[in-house]
Design an enzyme around this catalytic site. Structure first.
Site, PDB file in Angstrom:
ATOM      1  N   LYS A   1       0.932   4.073  -2.939  1.00 41.61           N
ATOM      2  CA  LYS A   1       0.541   5.450  -2.642  1.00 41.61           C
ATOM      3  C   LYS A   1       1.678   6.437  -2.900  1.00 41.61           C
ATOM      4  CE  LYS A   1      -3.750   4.859  -1.483  1.00 41.61           C
ATOM      5  NZ  LYS A   1      -4.810   5.313  -2.418  1.00 41.61           N
TER       6      LYS A   1
ATOM      7  N   TYR B   1       0.837  -1.208   0.000  1.00 39.15           N
ATOM      8  CA  TYR B   1       0.000   0.000   0.000  1.00 39.15           C
ATOM      9  C   TYR B   1       0.870   1.255   0.000  1.00 39.15           C
ATOM     10  CZ  TYR B   1      -3.914   2.998   1.515  1.00 39.15           C
ATOM     11  OH  TYR B   1      -4.874   3.973   1.626  1.00 39.15           O
TER      12      TYR B   1
END
Length: 297
Positions: A173, A169
């Site tokens: 991001k 993640y």
């Protein structure tokens, strides 16, 4: 703020996306609500979440259309834009909230865990941006310019600076921020602004995270985030591009870009040697923390 504006909200079936779609409609936008209807880990599919958001908007007197599909599929996102133009005549703004989580420590994370999260978050942004950029560029050339700027809002996260158990993640991001900055540079000539936001809110993706379990939804609910994407999608944000805004509860911040903090030069003809760097390390780093173990939460 969004009268006569057509906005696509991806991942609009739940949480941040749903609240943003509703807020945009309340501000006068016609909203196309995209959602694949997967669970938090990316499994399954269901048309109902997008349709329920549309029903909520229509019940309040707004205008919206549901669009069911996978934003990682370039053929689908091309069709999403084409269908929106066919229905409403234009696409003025896109916000992409589509995302999944498959958390795990790096030393145990599977290839599938990593690939799935990077695919949905990072490739999903590329898929949308690539086809939106192509459409807006063609339209801009055909019309000799736009009467108003177009807007794309990327969804990054404070976790882009790092977070235990979320290597996939965090990587996705952080990648989104690089993609956003490049898109802003490339698309400025076509009157398209591209920005990013770091939202912090209690949603189905975050409610079980250790940093969020004690958070009060009344203080950190997704309804507190919507002002940022609405503003960035409106004409009030004219000229704002390449920026990242963090929003959490009652606070909003502008986030710095990576930049060189201090630079030293060497007089050596062969460039820096490891020995010289070790000798001058304190000169380079005095006043800076060099054990950087920050968490995005």
């Amino acid at each position: 703020m969004l009268e006569d504006t057509v906005c696509i909200v991806c991942g609009g079936g739940h949480g941040l996306g749903e609240e943003t779609a509703v807020a945009m409609a309340e501000e006068g936008a016609s909203v196309v609500v995209n959602d694949l209807g997967v669970d938090v880990s990316g499994e399954g599919s269901d048309e109902q979440p997008a349709e329920e958001t549309v029903e909520r908007i229509e019940a309040a007197g707004g205008e919206a259309t549901a669009h069911f599909g996978d934003v990682t599929d370039l053929d689908y996102t091309e069709g999403l834009i084409e269908d929106t133009v066919a229905e409403y005549g234009a696409v003025h703004g896109i916000v992409n909230f589509a995302g999944v989580l498959r958390d795990g420590m790096l030393f145990k994370m599977s290839e599938e865990q990593f690939d799935t999260v990077v695919d949905v978050h990072l490739k999903g942004h590329f898929s949308l941006l690539r086809n939106a950029a192509s459409h807006w560029r063609q339209r801009h050339k055909a019309e000799g310019g736009f009467d108003r700027e177009r807007s794309f809002v990327c969804l990054s996260s404070g976790v882009s600076v790092g977070n235990v158990g979320q290597a996939n993640y965090s990587a996705a991001k952080a990648g989104i921020l690089g993609l956003m900055r490049t898109a802003a540079l490339e698309l400025d000539q076509y009157d398209v602004r591209v920005n990013a936001m770091w939202p912090t809110a209690v949603t189905r993706l975050t409610e079980d995270l250790p940093a969020m379990v004690a958070a009060d939804p009344d203080d950190l609910g997704p309804q507190h985030v919507t002002g940022v994407p609405v503003f960035l999608s409106s004409e009030a944000a004219e000229g704002v591009t390449g920026c990242t805004l963090a929003v959490a509860g009652d606070s909003v911040s502008i986030v710095s870009d990576p930049e060189r903090e201090r630079t030293l030069s060497t007089d050596s003809d062969g460039g820096w040697s490891a020995t010289e760097l070790a000798e001058r390390w304190s000169e380079l780093t005095d006043g800076f923390e060099t054990t950087r173990l920050n968490s995005g939460w």
